[in-house]
Design a protein around this motif. Structure first.
Motif, PDB file in Angstrom:
ATOM      1  N   ARG A 208     -11.834   4.299   0.609  1.00 12.78           N
ATOM      2  CA  ARG A 208     -11.779   2.749   1.064  1.00 12.78           C
ATOM      3  C   ARG A 208     -12.372   2.571   2.293  1.00 12.78           C
ATOM      4  O   ARG A 208     -13.031   1.895   2.651  1.00 12.78           O
ATOM      5  CB  ARG A 208     -10.328   2.114   0.832  1.00 12.78           C
ATOM      6  CG  ARG A 208     -10.188   0.605   1.066  1.00 12.78           C
ATOM      7  CD  ARG A 208      -8.961  -0.056   0.817  1.00 12.78           C
ATOM      8  NE  ARG A 208      -9.089  -1.176   1.038  1.00 12.78           N
ATOM      9  CZ  ARG A 208      -9.000  -2.221   0.293  1.00 12.78           C
ATOM     10  NH1 ARG A 208      -9.561  -1.684  -0.973  1.00 12.78           N
ATOM     11  NH2 ARG A 208      -9.091  -3.468   0.582  1.00 12.78           N
TER      12      ARG A 208
ATOM     13  N   ASP B 214     -15.850  -4.702  -5.217  1.00 11.79           N
ATOM     14  CA  ASP B 214     -15.445  -3.481  -4.890  1.00 11.79           C
ATOM     15  C   ASP B 214     -14.506  -3.223  -3.928  1.00 11.79           C
ATOM     16  O   ASP B 214     -13.430  -2.583  -4.216  1.00 11.79           O
ATOM     17  CB  ASP B 214     -16.593  -2.735  -4.040  1.00 11.79           C
ATOM     18  CG  ASP B 214     -17.849  -2.616  -4.464  1.00 11.79           C
ATOM     19  OD1 ASP B 214     -17.870  -2.378  -6.042  1.00 11.79           O
ATOM     20  OD2 ASP B 214     -19.057  -2.360  -4.065  1.00 11.79           O
ATOM     21  N   ASP B 215     -14.051  -4.296  -3.390  1.00  7.53           N
ATOM     22  CA  ASP B 215     -12.935  -4.177  -2.146  1.00  7.53           C
ATOM     23  C   ASP B 215     -11.491  -4.637  -3.311  1.00  7.53           C
ATOM     24  O   ASP B 215     -10.482  -3.864  -2.917  1.00  7.53           O
ATOM     25  CB  ASP B 215     -13.008  -5.517  -1.110  1.00  7.53           C
ATOM     26  CG  ASP B 215     -11.748  -5.472  -0.197  1.00  7.53           C
ATOM     27  OD1 ASP B 215     -11.614  -4.497   0.556  1.00  7.53           O
ATOM     28  OD2 ASP B 215     -10.975  -6.564  -0.482  1.00  7.53           O
TER      29      ASP B 215
ATOM     30  N   THR C  71     -19.813  -1.197   3.199  1.00  9.21           N
ATOM     31  CA  THR C  71     -20.738  -1.541   2.065  1.00  9.21           C
ATOM     32  C   THR C  71     -20.277  -2.157   0.697  1.00  9.21           C
ATOM     33  O   THR C  71     -20.846  -2.321  -0.079  1.00  9.21           O
ATOM     34  CB  THR C  71     -21.654  -0.139   1.688  1.00  9.21           C
ATOM     35  OG1 THR C  71     -20.543   0.674   1.322  1.00  9.21           O
ATOM     36  CG2 THR C  71     -22.369   0.333   2.686  1.00  9.21           C
ATOM     37  N   MET C  72     -18.887  -2.494   0.962  1.00 10.16           N
ATOM     38  CA  MET C  72     -18.040  -2.837  -0.252  1.00 10.16           C
ATOM     39  C   MET C  72     -18.520  -4.262  -0.614  1.00 10.16           C
ATOM     40  O   MET C  72     -18.387  -5.222   0.542  1.00 10.16           O
ATOM     41  CB  MET C  72     -16.732  -2.727  -0.097  1.00 10.16           C
ATOM     42  CG  MET C  72     -16.245  -1.424  -0.408  1.00 10.16           C
ATOM     43  SD  MET C  72     -14.174  -1.398  -0.146  1.00 10.16           S
ATOM     44  CE  MET C  72     -13.784  -0.105  -0.820  1.00 10.16           C
ATOM     45  N   THR C  73     -18.539  -4.687  -1.620  1.00 10.24           N
ATOM     46  CA  THR C  73     -18.724  -5.977  -1.928  1.00 10.24           C
ATOM     47  C   THR C  73     -17.225  -6.720  -2.213  1.00 10.24           C
ATOM     48  O   THR C  73     -16.419  -5.857  -2.482  1.00 10.24           O
ATOM     49  CB  THR C  73     -19.545  -6.210  -3.441  1.00 10.24           C
ATOM     50  OG1 THR C  73     -18.649  -5.765  -4.502  1.00 10.24           O
ATOM     51  CG2 THR C  73     -21.092  -5.628  -3.211  1.00 10.24           C
TER      52      THR C  73
ATOM     53  N   ASN D  11     -16.098   3.566   2.582  1.00  6.16           N
ATOM     54  CA  ASN D  11     -17.029   2.691   1.877  1.00  6.16           C
ATOM     55  C   ASN D  11     -16.826   1.207   2.519  1.00  6.16           C
ATOM     56  O   ASN D  11     -17.491   0.175   1.856  1.00  6.16           O
ATOM     57  CB  ASN D  11     -16.748   2.703   0.432  1.00  6.16           C
ATOM     58  CG  ASN D  11     -17.289   4.004  -0.076  1.00  6.16           C
ATOM     59  OD1 ASN D  11     -17.986   4.776   0.336  1.00  6.16           O
ATOM     60  ND2 ASN D  11     -16.402   4.735  -0.738  1.00  6.16           N
TER      61      ASN D  11
ATOM     62  N   LYS E 189     -11.516  -3.883  -6.320  1.00  9.86           N
ATOM     63  CA  LYS E 189     -11.249  -2.739  -7.357  1.00  9.86           C
ATOM     64  C   LYS E 189     -10.586  -1.520  -6.375  1.00  9.86           C
ATOM     65  O   LYS E 189      -9.389  -0.746  -6.855  1.00  9.86           O
ATOM     66  CB  LYS E 189     -12.337  -2.272  -7.814  1.00  9.86           C
ATOM     67  CG  LYS E 189     -12.949  -2.912  -8.659  1.00  9.86           C
ATOM     68  CD  LYS E 189     -14.447  -2.509  -9.488  1.00  9.86           C
ATOM     69  CE  LYS E 189     -14.959  -3.288 -10.448  1.00  9.86           C
ATOM     70  NZ  LYS E 189     -16.310  -2.934 -10.931  1.00  9.86           N
ATOM     71  N   SER E 190     -10.957  -1.296  -5.146  1.00 13.49           N
ATOM     72  CA  SER E 190     -10.362  -0.348  -4.277  1.00 13.49           C
ATOM     73  C   SER E 190      -8.882  -0.611  -4.005  1.00 13.49           C
ATOM     74  O   SER E 190      -7.828   0.196  -3.972  1.00 13.49           O
ATOM     75  CB  SER E 190     -11.112  -0.281  -2.899  1.00 13.49           C
ATOM     76  OG  SER E 190     -10.506   0.398  -2.151  1.00 13.49           O
TER      77      SER E 190
END
Length: 170
Positions: A96, A107-108, A102-104, A99, A110-111
């Motif tokens: 986490r 993505d954030d 660069t996380m959308t 990344n 989901k992480s």
């Protein structure tokens, strides 16, 4: 008393929240913060969190719970689950952090979901091994274990924080 407002970035808040979550999964927050030294820095490093911190928690709890020689095999299982859970959390937290830039937003989320699920899975693994140990404890050990768990209750901590905030506001 004068209040000082601190502005925290989203990533700083996120790192703090994830670190708190990782600490909680290790042993439901039963070790006082003074029991294990912490390294400075925004993430402290994965090895510092999992190996040094968790090993300090394991040693602290072993002593505070007065684990007997007859309970050592059960304790070994508890300690192993604690280490395994920390390793899992460290991997997710590192990914986490690595990344984050660069996380959308998806993505954030989901992480965060992966970390929350690992927390739940870790507790599901921890409860049966701790229950076996707990069932083998004397009444004095059980009383001590209850005190250790109550000491850092999130509900109690929140209530203390709210009371402190009210007192400061007056």
């Amino acid at each position: 008393m004068k209040r000082i407002n601190h502005q925290l970035t989203h990533s700083t808040k996120l790192v703090a929240a994830v670190a708190l979550l990782a600490a909680f999964i290790v042993f439901a927050g039963t070790v006082p913060s003074s029991a294990a030294p912490r390294k400075s820095g925004s993430m402290m490093g994965a090895k510092a969190l999992s190996s040094e911190h968790v090993e300090a928690r394991i040693a602290y709890l072993h002593a505070k719970l007065n684990i007997t020689p007859d309970q050592e095999a059960l304790w070994k299982d508890v300690a192993q689950v604690m280490m395994d859970n920390a390793k899992t959390m460290d991997g997710l937290i590192k990914a986490r952090t690595d990344n984050a830039s660069t996380m959308t937003p998806v993505d954030d989320l989901k992480s965060y979901s992966e970390i929350a699920q690992a927390h739940a899975d870790g507790l599901a693994k921890f409860i049966p091994v701790f229950e076996s140990l707990y069932n083998s404890m004397s009444d004095a050990q059980k009383t001590n274990a209850a005190k250790l768990f109550r000491h850092h209750s999130p509900v109690k901590s929140k209530a203390k924080a709210e009371a402190k905030a009210k007192a400061e506001a007056k």
